[in-house]
Scaffold this active site. Structure first.
Site, PDB file in Angstrom:
ATOM      1  N   ASP A  85       0.881  -1.169   0.000  1.00  0.00           N
ATOM      2  CA  ASP A  85       0.000   0.000   0.000  1.00  0.00           C
ATOM      3  C   ASP A  85       0.914   1.212   0.000  1.00  0.00           C
ATOM      4  O   ASP A  85       2.136   1.071   0.125  1.00  0.00           O
ATOM      5  CB  ASP A  85      -0.923   0.006   1.229  1.00  0.00           C
ATOM      6  CG  ASP A  85      -2.247   0.726   0.964  1.00  0.00           C
ATOM      7  OD1 ASP A  85      -2.203   1.877   0.522  1.00  0.00           O
ATOM      8  OD2 ASP A  85      -3.313   0.124   1.191  1.00  0.00           O
TER       9      ASP A  85
ATOM     10  N   HIS B 223      -3.742   2.946  -4.648  1.00  0.00           N
ATOM     11  CA  HIS B 223      -2.976   2.698  -3.414  1.00  0.00           C
ATOM     12  C   HIS B 223      -1.558   2.245  -3.744  1.00  0.00           C
ATOM     13  O   HIS B 223      -1.024   1.346  -3.088  1.00  0.00           O
ATOM     14  CB  HIS B 223      -3.675   1.619  -2.566  1.00  0.00           C
ATOM     15  CG  HIS B 223      -4.844   2.137  -1.775  1.00  0.00           C
ATOM     16  ND1 HIS B 223      -4.712   2.802  -0.586  1.00  0.00           N
ATOM     17  CD2 HIS B 223      -6.173   2.102  -2.028  1.00  0.00           C
ATOM     18  CE1 HIS B 223      -5.905   3.145  -0.120  1.00  0.00           C
ATOM     19  NE2 HIS B 223      -6.818   2.740  -0.990  1.00  0.00           N
TER      20      HIS B 223
ATOM     21  N   GLU C 230     -10.373   2.055  -4.531  1.00  0.00           N
ATOM     22  CA  GLU C 230     -10.067   3.474  -4.340  1.00  0.00           C
ATOM     23  C   GLU C 230      -8.993   4.034  -5.266  1.00  0.00           C
ATOM     24  O   GLU C 230      -8.234   4.911  -4.854  1.00  0.00           O
ATOM     25  CB  GLU C 230      -9.659   3.724  -2.878  1.00  0.00           C
ATOM     26  CG  GLU C 230     -10.772   3.429  -1.901  1.00  0.00           C
ATOM     27  CD  GLU C 230     -10.421   3.793  -0.468  1.00  0.00           C
ATOM     28  OE1 GLU C 230     -11.244   4.469   0.168  1.00  0.00           O
ATOM     29  OE2 GLU C 230      -9.341   3.408   0.023  1.00  0.00           O
TER      30      GLU C 230
HETATM   31  C1  ACM Z   1     -10.785  -0.347   1.685  1.00  0.00           C
HETATM   32  O1  ACM Z   1     -11.136  -0.144   2.858  1.00  0.00           O
HETATM   33  N1  ACM Z   1     -10.309   0.652   0.961  1.00  0.00           N
HETATM   34  C2  ACM Z   1     -10.882  -1.653   1.076  1.00  0.00           C
END
Ligand code: ACM
Length: 691
Positions: free
Chosen positions: A196, A273, A329
């Site tokens: 991440d 991410h 996201e």
């Molecule tokens: C998440 O909480 N962005 C999977």
């Protein structure tokens, strides 16, 4: 079964002699009628028998498992909380473990009689789970176990725990300690969030820069790293903080998990991410510059070469059928103006950024499927069209999982409002950093991932449930355990037990026992015994001179946070810990004046209202609150002003009363809350109290 007839016959003779001996001893310990077996997750069926089995100092066992399963079991038994030892061929084994090949996957029958204990199961996992139940029984009854027959099997095949090790790195020993706890409570999928923006945590031999650079940063905590501009540093930098798992460590963890019937599912995030990747290899981003883009460039073939290179090594390390590719996201901000991405969209006939993302997920799925693996991703992988064989992990509520299931895909439920273990589980004021929502044990326990109301076509596709521990606000291993447990006990019971067997009051009693057990063994679960519970002010209605009086707003509160509408601030109902619980009203980027009309001139001694601060929800206390009064609603007289008692950067949870006390007499009371001037910040209040 790999057991010779002679060996089995010998064992039977020994068992019979042993039974007689044990039966003579039975009654040496005793209880009144047992209240319950004290097992988490609660078993499917429990039938009490007569008498008791007294646990010896060392419990000898025999099993009929094939060699490799026998060795796995023996390895676990050597570390078991129960003093277990494999019986030699000339020793009587009061504990018999028999793999029958019949019955539900992972299910078991556990029979305790004064003579001994027999666990039968269709598979090695079932025997293992029978043993876990035996351990809990023995501890619950202090080594003197009432005769009982337990028949048990899981409701769902997928019972997961996700740990984010990017935001704060946790070492392999910690991971193993979590696997031990998972096994004890019959959780069987460990979803390892390995990459991440805050750090890449897995050694990839082809891309050493990921762990020479993107695994390190100058700040220990995610908050400090974020405040200082999110920079990485070289591993040799004297200030470097963080870390990663070597491939050898990963193999060790995967094996450790396998012995405990846990599958480790790695997550490699894409295309969003991915700041740590785009800062290490800027050529994989649309801008080509470090520290600019969070998303990978999907127009660039090198992105696919990178992703496939990483996944090849990942698949060598993880035998899991599922490989989680994130998918959540993505900002998609850089794609519309990126020549390579535009060219990709043109050539592939993609209508927009959602379809561009979907193109990548489809392509990665083909890559995985061709190697015998299956793609798992967060529910955003539905955007632009779901890849044909993908499984969806539903986190933004349950709708993504349901939509996927309706379309014939498998789904795993981990909706944030029931399954996000980073949320506060108790009074946010006790937390050093209070995440933005509140999720107590009881709410996690109340979740049903597959209610009948969804219909069989959907529920059959729901593989199970998972608790997710995101770690932005979880800097230490101690904090991580405190967030995870005992809420994961609730996830375990949601995932294993039939809904009709669930009972929160009974579960809480068992959870208290489990917490004490963990504490004795050096774990740091949340101290459930001292739980504050709901915000005390929210539990009883408050009556004051303002109750039921009309309120004038300047400006009106946000449409999103209106609570029960204009009467909310005088309805006698105080808010809970959660700003979104329908009792708090919120205003964005503005000062706020509320004026209460008491109906006639009245004497007052105290004017007050509570405000909250939750830094990570962008809610700050007002810089000040002015109290003024009027008889005609036109001319107001200032009584006093109260300044914020807490700095705007304070990261804990705050619920502060701003109050004026004295002698006044008026019909109209006005509170003016001054916004602290930071853009994007909210003011929240729940009740105006006049006494
Ligand atoms: C998440 O909480 N962005 C999977």
């Amino acid at each position: 079964m790999n057991i010779t007839r002679t060996k089995r016959t010998m064992k039977t003779i020994r068992l019979t002699v042993g039974c007689l001996l044990a039966a003579l001893l039975a009654g040496a310990c005793g209880h009144d009628a047992p209240s319950g077996p004290g097992i988490i997750p609660v078993p499917q069926s429990v039938e009490w028998g007569k008498g008791h089995f007294e646990m010896p100092d060392t419990l000898l066992y025999g099993d009929n498992l094939p060699a490799s399963e026998h060795d796995d079991l023996a390895a676990w038994c050597r570390t078991s909380p129960l003093p277990l030892r494999e019986a030699q061929s000339d020793e009587y084994a009061p504990l018999q473990l028999q793999r029958t090949g019949e019955g539900p996957a992972e299910g078991y029958r556990l029979e305790v009689s004064p003579a001994g204990v027999e666990i039968t199961a269709s598979d090695a996992a079932g025997l293992f789970y029978g043993l876990q139940s035996l351990c809990q029984l023995a501890e619950h009854y202090g080594g003197c176990i009432p005769a009982v027959r337990i028949d048990d099997a899981p409701r769902f095949g997928y019972r997961g725990y996700m740990l984010d090790v990017s935001r704060h790195f946790r070492d392999a020993e910690f991971v193993k300690s979590q696997l031990d706890l998972m096994a004890r409570y019959k959780l069987n999928r460990f979803h390892w969030h390995l990459t991440d923006g805050a750090g890449w945590r897995i050694e990839i031999r082809r891309y050493p820069e990921l762990t020479d650079f993107a695994a390190w940063r100058p700040e220990a905590t995610w908050s400090a790293w974020t405040a200082n501009g999110k920079r990485y540093c070289h591993r040799d930098d004297p200030a470097a903080q963080g870390g990663y798992y070597t491939q050898e460590e990963i193999r060790e963890v995967v094996e450790y998990a396998r012995q405990r019937h846990i599958t480790v599912i790695p997550e490699i995030e894409m295309p969003g991410h991915s700041e740590e990747v785009t800062s290490t290899y800027p050529g994989l981003s649309c801008s080509g510059r470090p520290y600019v883009d969070a998303d990978l460039c999907i127009g660039n073939e090198q992105t696919f070469a990178f992703v496939e290179g990483v996944l090849e090594e990942v698949m060598e390390l993880f035998p899991s059928e599922y490989i989680h590719i994130g998918g959540d996201e993505a900002t998609k901000r850089s794609w519309p103006d990126c020549p390579k991405s535009r060219e990709r969209m043109r050539r592939e006939g993609l209508a927009g950024v959602d379809e561009l993302q979907s193109y990548m997920i489809h392509r990665v799925e083909q890559f995985l499927n061709a190697r015998g693996r299956r793609l798992l991703g967060w529910d955003e992988i539905l955007q632009g069209g779901l890849a044909p064989n993908a499984t969806v992990m539903s986190w933004r509520g349950v709708s993504g999982g349901i939509e996927a299931a309706r379309a014939g895909h498998d789904a795993i439920m981990s909706p944030s409002d029931y399954c996000y273990l980073d949320y506060c589980q108790d009074d946010p004021r006790k937390m050093v950093e209070a995440p933005f929502a509140f999720l107590p044990l009881e709410r996690v326990y109340g979740y049903d991932p597959a209610p009948d109301s969804l219909g069989a076509e959907v529920t059959e596709r729901i593989l199970g449930v998972q608790g997710n521990l995101w770690c932005e606000h979880v800097p230490t291993a101690r904090d991580a355990e405190e967030h995870a447990w005992p809420r994961l006990l609730a996830v375990a019971e949601v995932g294993w037990s039939a809904p009709e067997r669930k009972d929160f009051a009974d579960f809480r009693t068992r959870a208290l026992e489990a917490v004490a057990w963990m504490q004795r063994r050096g774990h740091t679960p949340f101290d459930l015994e001292h739980e504050v519970g709901p915000r005390p002010e929210s539990l009883t209605p408050c009556r004051s001179l303002s109750t039921g009086c009309p309120v004038a707003y300047d400006p009106p509160c946000s449409e999103k946070y209106r609570a029960a509408g204009d009467g909310s601030l005088t309805d006698g109902l105080r808010g809970g810990w959660n700003y979104a619980d329908g009792r708090w009203q919120g205003w964005l980027d503005t000062d706020v004046a509320v004026t209460v009309d008491l109906g006639r001139v009245r004497p007052e001694k105290r004017l007050a209202a509570d405000f909250m601060q939750n830094y990570f929800a962008d809610i700050l206390l007002p810089e000040s609150v002015e109290f003024s009064v009027s008889d005609d609603g036109e001319e107001f007289r200032l009584l006093g002003s109260v300044a914020a008692p807490v700095a705007p950067d304070a990261l804990s949870g705050y619920y502060e009363t701003y109050a004026w006390e004295g002698d006044a007499s008026c019909r109209y009371v006005r509170l003016r809350a001054k916004h602290n001037g930071r853009p994007g910040k909210w003011i929240f209040t729940d009740e105006v109290v006049v006494e």
